[in-house]
Design a protein around this motif. Structure first.
Motif, PDB file in Angstrom:
ATOM      1  N   SER A  24       1.042  -1.140   0.158  1.00 15.48           N
ATOM      2  CA  SER A  24      -0.084   0.008   0.178  1.00 15.48           C
ATOM      3  C   SER A  24       0.965   1.317   0.057  1.00 15.48           C
ATOM      4  O   SER A  24       2.147   1.124   0.030  1.00 15.48           O
ATOM      5  CB  SER A  24      -0.916   0.071   1.216  1.00 15.48           C
ATOM      6  N   HIS A  43      -4.878   3.050   1.070  1.00 11.77           N
ATOM      7  CA  HIS A  43      -5.221   1.913   0.322  1.00 11.77           C
ATOM      8  C   HIS A  43      -4.377   0.691   0.134  1.00 11.77           C
ATOM      9  O   HIS A  43      -3.134   1.135   0.520  1.00 11.77           O
ATOM     10  CB  HIS A  43      -6.061   2.386  -0.876  1.00 11.77           C
ATOM     11  N   TYR A  55      -7.957  -5.626  -6.682  1.00 13.82           N
ATOM     12  CA  TYR A  55      -8.860  -4.430  -6.131  1.00 13.82           C
ATOM     13  C   TYR A  55      -8.052  -3.844  -5.325  1.00 13.82           C
ATOM     14  O   TYR A  55      -7.279  -4.397  -4.542  1.00 13.82           O
ATOM     15  CB  TYR A  55      -9.997  -5.109  -5.679  1.00 13.82           C
ATOM     16  N   VAL A  57      -8.232  -1.701  -2.124  1.00 15.71           N
ATOM     17  CA  VAL A  57      -9.313  -1.438  -0.937  1.00 15.71           C
ATOM     18  C   VAL A  57      -8.620  -0.588   0.231  1.00 15.71           C
ATOM     19  O   VAL A  57      -7.676  -0.182   0.486  1.00 15.71           O
ATOM     20  CB  VAL A  57      -9.382  -2.914  -0.180  1.00 15.71           C
ATOM     21  N   CYS A  61     -11.296  -0.749   5.620  1.00 16.79           N
ATOM     22  CA  CYS A  61     -11.969  -2.097   5.656  1.00 16.79           C
ATOM     23  C   CYS A  61     -11.307  -3.309   6.716  1.00 16.79           C
ATOM     24  O   CYS A  61     -12.100  -4.167   6.815  1.00 16.79           O
ATOM     25  CB  CYS A  61     -12.068  -2.506   4.202  1.00 16.79           C
ATOM     26  N   PHE A  67     -14.623  -8.517   6.666  1.00 16.73           N
ATOM     27  CA  PHE A  67     -13.321  -8.542   6.054  1.00 16.73           C
ATOM     28  C   PHE A  67     -12.212  -9.244   6.845  1.00 16.73           C
ATOM     29  O   PHE A  67     -11.456  -9.896   6.059  1.00 16.73           O
ATOM     30  CB  PHE A  67     -13.117  -7.361   5.797  1.00 16.73           C
ATOM     31  N   PHE A  95     -16.893 -11.096  -3.162  1.00 15.13           N
ATOM     32  CA  PHE A  95     -15.970  -9.917  -2.662  1.00 15.13           C
ATOM     33  C   PHE A  95     -16.744  -8.721  -2.989  1.00 15.13           C
ATOM     34  O   PHE A  95     -17.017  -7.766  -2.242  1.00 15.13           O
ATOM     35  CB  PHE A  95     -14.863 -10.063  -3.440  1.00 15.13           C
ATOM     36  N   PHE A  99     -17.888  -5.949  -0.403  1.00  9.13           N
ATOM     37  CA  PHE A  99     -17.237  -4.821  -0.594  1.00  9.13           C
ATOM     38  C   PHE A  99     -18.303  -3.433  -0.831  1.00  9.13           C
ATOM     39  O   PHE A  99     -18.062  -2.414  -0.165  1.00  9.13           O
ATOM     40  CB  PHE A  99     -16.282  -4.773  -1.528  1.00  9.13           C
ATOM     41  N   SER A 100     -19.162  -3.835  -1.429  1.00  9.32           N
ATOM     42  CA  SER A 100     -20.312  -2.726  -1.542  1.00  9.32           C
ATOM     43  C   SER A 100     -20.973  -2.419  -0.266  1.00  9.32           C
ATOM     44  O   SER A 100     -21.542  -1.481  -0.209  1.00  9.32           O
ATOM     45  CB  SER A 100     -21.147  -3.178  -2.810  1.00  9.32           C
ATOM     46  N   ALA A 103     -17.976  -0.797   2.131  1.00  8.26           N
ATOM     47  CA  ALA A 103     -16.951   0.392   1.782  1.00  8.26           C
ATOM     48  C   ALA A 103     -17.942   1.632   1.822  1.00  8.26           C
ATOM     49  O   ALA A 103     -18.985   1.961   1.947  1.00  8.26           O
ATOM     50  CB  ALA A 103     -16.677   0.247   0.478  1.00  8.26           C
TER      51      ALA A 103
END
Length: 103
Positions: A24, A43, A55, A57, A61, A67, A95, A99-100, A103
């Motif tokens: 990251s 991220h 992806y 992220v 998260c 998660f 996933f 994630f929806s 996030a």
């Protein structure tokens, strides 16, 4: 047994911290750590599904219990001792659904 579980969570947290630093831009310039420019600060990258789709992220998260469960499954199945990043052991559609929600 409770001590061991706590120790495992601490060890997992240390390993995750190392991975997050590696994959990251947390606290660094992308030029300093050779990350692609598409990984914004705060991220990290995960790879999901059979095709290992990539992806980006948000680090926030990591606080979500679902998660965290995925990360625990990831550690059990793949371990965290590789340079690729974190591989999430679930179908890509699952996933994206998770994630929806978080996030």
């Amino acid at each position: 047994m409770g001590l061991r579980k706590s120790h495992n969570k601490q060890a997992q947290a240390l390993v995750l911290k190392k991975i997050i630093k590696k994959c990251s831009s947390f606290g660094k310039n992308n030029d300093e750590n050779n990350l692609p420019n598409d990984v914004p600060k705060g991220h990290f990258v995960v790879y999901v599904g059979e095709r290992r789709s990539r992806y980006i992220v948000p680090i926030s998260c990591l606080d979500h219990p679902t998660f965290q469960d995925l990360l625990q499954r990831s550690e059990e199945e793949f371990g965290f001792n590789h340079d690729m990043g974190i591989i999430i052991p679930c179908q890509e559609v699952d996933f994206l659904s998770l994630f929806s929600m978080i996030a």
